[in-house]
Write a protein that holds these residues in place. Structure first.
Motif, PDB file in Angstrom:
ATOM      1  N   GLY A  97     -22.432  40.659  -0.055  1.00 50.47           N
ATOM      2  CA  GLY A  97     -21.321  39.949  -0.002  1.00 50.47           C
ATOM      3  C   GLY A  97     -20.452  40.306  -1.201  1.00 50.47           C
ATOM      4  O   GLY A  97     -19.526  39.747  -1.551  1.00 50.47           O
ATOM      5  N   GLU A  98     -20.873  41.099  -2.164  1.00 50.37           N
ATOM      6  CA  GLU A  98     -19.966  41.755  -3.299  1.00 50.37           C
ATOM      7  C   GLU A  98     -18.945  42.664  -2.798  1.00 50.37           C
ATOM      8  O   GLU A  98     -19.232  43.612  -2.204  1.00 50.37           O
ATOM      9  CB  GLU A  98     -20.954  42.189  -4.455  1.00 50.37           C
ATOM     10  CG  GLU A  98     -20.035  42.222  -5.587  1.00 50.37           C
ATOM     11  CD  GLU A  98     -20.803  42.926  -6.838  1.00 50.37           C
ATOM     12  OE1 GLU A  98     -20.633  42.389  -7.927  1.00 50.37           O
ATOM     13  OE2 GLU A  98     -21.822  43.602  -6.621  1.00 50.37           O
ATOM     14  N   VAL A  99     -17.925  42.526  -3.618  1.00 53.98           N
ATOM     15  CA  VAL A  99     -16.944  43.574  -3.158  1.00 53.98           C
ATOM     16  C   VAL A  99     -16.429  44.303  -4.620  1.00 53.98           C
ATOM     17  O   VAL A  99     -15.976  43.514  -5.643  1.00 53.98           O
ATOM     18  CB  VAL A  99     -15.652  42.926  -2.827  1.00 53.98           C
ATOM     19  CG1 VAL A  99     -14.317  43.937  -2.528  1.00 53.98           C
ATOM     20  CG2 VAL A  99     -15.976  42.096  -1.316  1.00 53.98           C
ATOM     21  N   LEU A 122      -9.336  42.439   2.467  1.00 52.03           N
ATOM     22  CA  LEU A 122     -10.221  41.567   1.759  1.00 52.03           C
ATOM     23  C   LEU A 122     -10.620  40.369   2.573  1.00 52.03           C
ATOM     24  O   LEU A 122     -11.748  40.099   2.532  1.00 52.03           O
ATOM     25  CB  LEU A 122      -9.483  41.268   0.542  1.00 52.03           C
ATOM     26  CG  LEU A 122      -9.665  42.264  -0.635  1.00 52.03           C
ATOM     27  CD1 LEU A 122      -8.897  41.553  -1.907  1.00 52.03           C
ATOM     28  CD2 LEU A 122     -11.141  42.594  -0.997  1.00 52.03           C
ATOM     29  N   GLN A 123      -9.629  39.880   3.288  1.00 51.44           N
ATOM     30  CA  GLN A 123      -9.790  38.669   4.185  1.00 51.44           C
ATOM     31  C   GLN A 123     -10.989  38.962   5.302  1.00 51.44           C
ATOM     32  O   GLN A 123     -12.012  38.251   5.208  1.00 51.44           O
ATOM     33  CB  GLN A 123      -8.744  38.082   4.788  1.00 51.44           C
ATOM     34  CG  GLN A 123      -8.654  36.598   5.394  1.00 51.44           C
ATOM     35  CD  GLN A 123      -8.915  35.669   4.275  1.00 51.44           C
ATOM     36  OE1 GLN A 123      -8.335  35.594   3.238  1.00 51.44           O
ATOM     37  NE2 GLN A 123     -10.134  34.852   4.606  1.00 51.44           N
ATOM     38  N   ARG A 163     -14.405  39.175   3.462  1.00 55.00           N
ATOM     39  CA  ARG A 163     -14.926  38.014   3.084  1.00 55.00           C
ATOM     40  C   ARG A 163     -15.308  37.092   4.187  1.00 55.00           C
ATOM     41  O   ARG A 163     -16.414  36.527   4.289  1.00 55.00           O
ATOM     42  CB  ARG A 163     -13.789  37.003   2.104  1.00 55.00           C
ATOM     43  CG  ARG A 163     -13.397  37.739   1.106  1.00 55.00           C
ATOM     44  CD  ARG A 163     -13.856  37.695  -0.161  1.00 55.00           C
ATOM     45  NE  ARG A 163     -13.429  38.013  -1.192  1.00 55.00           N
ATOM     46  CZ  ARG A 163     -13.968  38.822  -2.177  1.00 55.00           C
ATOM     47  NH1 ARG A 163     -15.241  38.745  -2.216  1.00 55.00           N
ATOM     48  NH2 ARG A 163     -13.109  39.080  -3.400  1.00 55.00           N
ATOM     49  N   ASP A 164     -14.554  37.473   5.276  1.00 50.36           N
ATOM     50  CA  ASP A 164     -14.771  36.361   6.628  1.00 50.36           C
ATOM     51  C   ASP A 164     -16.297  36.796   6.981  1.00 50.36           C
ATOM     52  O   ASP A 164     -16.833  36.165   7.855  1.00 50.36           O
ATOM     53  CB  ASP A 164     -13.710  36.396   7.540  1.00 50.36           C
ATOM     54  CG  ASP A 164     -12.617  35.746   7.188  1.00 50.36           C
ATOM     55  OD1 ASP A 164     -12.563  34.921   6.202  1.00 50.36           O
ATOM     56  OD2 ASP A 164     -11.503  35.947   7.929  1.00 50.36           O
ATOM     57  N   GLY A 181     -18.471  38.276   5.530  1.00 48.80           N
ATOM     58  CA  GLY A 181     -19.788  38.379   4.539  1.00 48.80           C
ATOM     59  C   GLY A 181     -20.142  39.732   4.008  1.00 48.80           C
ATOM     60  O   GLY A 181     -21.326  40.300   3.571  1.00 48.80           O
ATOM     61  N   SER A 211     -20.582  43.684   2.308  1.00 48.65           N
ATOM     62  CA  SER A 211     -20.588  44.117   0.981  1.00 48.65           C
ATOM     63  C   SER A 211     -19.460  45.193   1.118  1.00 48.65           C
ATOM     64  O   SER A 211     -19.452  45.793   2.034  1.00 48.65           O
ATOM     65  CB  SER A 211     -21.877  44.520   0.445  1.00 48.65           C
ATOM     66  OG  SER A 211     -22.650  43.627   0.899  1.00 48.65           O
ATOM     67  N   ARG A 267      -8.322  42.356  -7.897  1.00 48.55           N
ATOM     68  CA  ARG A 267      -8.550  41.235  -6.529  1.00 48.55           C
ATOM     69  C   ARG A 267     -10.024  41.410  -6.217  1.00 48.55           C
ATOM     70  O   ARG A 267     -10.489  40.663  -5.179  1.00 48.55           O
ATOM     71  CB  ARG A 267      -7.578  41.254  -5.681  1.00 48.55           C
ATOM     72  CG  ARG A 267      -6.080  40.724  -6.084  1.00 48.55           C
ATOM     73  CD  ARG A 267      -4.876  41.273  -5.492  1.00 48.55           C
ATOM     74  NE  ARG A 267      -4.737  41.221  -3.995  1.00 48.55           N
ATOM     75  CZ  ARG A 267      -3.807  41.992  -3.437  1.00 48.55           C
ATOM     76  NH1 ARG A 267      -2.769  42.390  -4.330  1.00 48.55           N
ATOM     77  NH2 ARG A 267      -3.490  41.952  -2.111  1.00 48.55           N
ATOM     78  N   MET A 268     -10.767  42.377  -6.630  1.00 46.09           N
ATOM     79  CA  MET A 268     -12.064  42.299  -6.127  1.00 46.09           C
ATOM     80  C   MET A 268     -12.963  41.674  -7.010  1.00 46.09           C
ATOM     81  O   MET A 268     -12.599  41.216  -8.094  1.00 46.09           O
ATOM     82  CB  MET A 268     -12.529  43.917  -5.941  1.00 46.09           C
ATOM     83  CG  MET A 268     -11.496  44.583  -5.041  1.00 46.09           C
ATOM     84  SD  MET A 268     -12.105  46.179  -4.603  1.00 46.09           S
ATOM     85  CE  MET A 268     -10.425  47.118  -4.547  1.00 46.09           C
ATOM     86  N   ASP A 269     -14.289  41.461  -6.704  1.00 52.53           N
ATOM     87  CA  ASP A 269     -15.153  40.861  -7.634  1.00 52.53           C
ATOM     88  C   ASP A 269     -15.346  41.495  -8.876  1.00 52.53           C
ATOM     89  O   ASP A 269     -15.882  40.732  -9.932  1.00 52.53           O
ATOM     90  CB  ASP A 269     -16.530  40.655  -6.828  1.00 52.53           C
ATOM     91  CG  ASP A 269     -16.170  39.656  -5.541  1.00 52.53           C
ATOM     92  OD1 ASP A 269     -15.401  38.923  -5.410  1.00 52.53           O
ATOM     93  OD2 ASP A 269     -17.222  39.922  -4.654  1.00 52.53           O
TER      94      ASP A 269
END
Ligand code: ADP
Length: 228
Positions: A37-39, A191-192, A195-196, A198, A200, A213-215
């Protein structure tokens, strides 16, 4: 296995023209984990080895040394066939240029990788249409790439990367070919989508604004991965 990182690189080395006088050592012991789940943004100047790292992480190329695990599965030493199967199932790729097949429609470009993975036609079309709608290009499903704008083509390319519901998305300057305003908008959609679902993701970019904008941000320097 279930909480294993989506991607784990340990001590990855890669040189071109290995052992020859013109050897180019690109990766010199690169370590990187991308959690589920990480970006993660991969930032580096041109020529630093981003594409090399992404191709190794995406099982398109093999490292000279080190370990590459995808969803906890060690890939070192796999046969080409197993590697291809794992890539098709677990990894989605987006490039700077869309690389859509020009003679096929947007929908067909997203259906084809699913058919290659054994999904039935009707189901594959429904998934393609759902993905296209989720990034605002549902009305373009029956159009060929040449009839679409650069931003639309790239959105279709994102959908194709996600066609087989991979766990890991690898992207190489995914909006680098678009004008700044379009790049911003299309990047938001990517990105959306990530995220939607889940997913990586490891996304290479020169653009520090997009990286922020990433993690997490890492940079590739002297063949190793460093925190930023
Ligand atoms: P980036 O994606 O960061 O621009 P690359 O991974 O494409 O960097 O390339 C890293 C270095 O490896 C560059 O110096 C490039 O010239 C070299 N390189 C890439 N592919 C090859 C190849 N097939 N043969 C020889 N050198 C290569």
């Amino acid at each position: 296995m279930s909480d294993a990182p989506a991607l784990s690189l340990v001590g990855v080395e890669k040189a071109y023209n290995h052992g020859a006088p013109n050897e180019v050592a690109v990766l010199r012991g690169a370590d990187l984990d991308v959690a589920q789940g990480e970006v993660v943004a991969l930032v580096a100047p041109s020529g630093a080895g981003k594409s090399t790292l992404l191709h190794i992480a995406g099982l398109l190329d093999v490292a000279d040394a080190g370990s590459v695990r995808v969803s906890g599965h060690e890939t070192t030493g796999l046969s080409d066939r197993r590697r291809t199967m794992m890539r098709r199932r677990d990894v989605g790729f987006v490039y700077q240029f869309h690389h859509l097949l020009p003679e096929f429609t947007a929908r067909e470009n997203i259906v084809l990788p699913q058919l290659a993975n054994g999904v039935a036609g009707v189901e594959a079309e429904a998934r393609a249409d759902g993905l296209l709608s989720s990034v605002g290009v549902g009305q373009r499903a029956g159009h060929r790439p040449a009839a679409m704008s650069g931003g639309e083509q790239q959105r279709v390319a994102f959908c194709r990367a996600l066609a087989n519901s991979p766990r890991l998305l690898l992207a190489d300057e995914p909006t680098g070919n678009l004008d700044p305003a379009t790049s911003d908008q299309v990047f938001d959609m990517l990105l959306q989508l990530v995220r939607d679902t889940g997913l990586s993701a490891l996304i290479a970019t020169h653009n520090l604004g997009l990286a922020a904008r990433m993690d997490r941000q890492v940079r590739l320097e002297d063949g190793v991965v460093r925190a930023m």
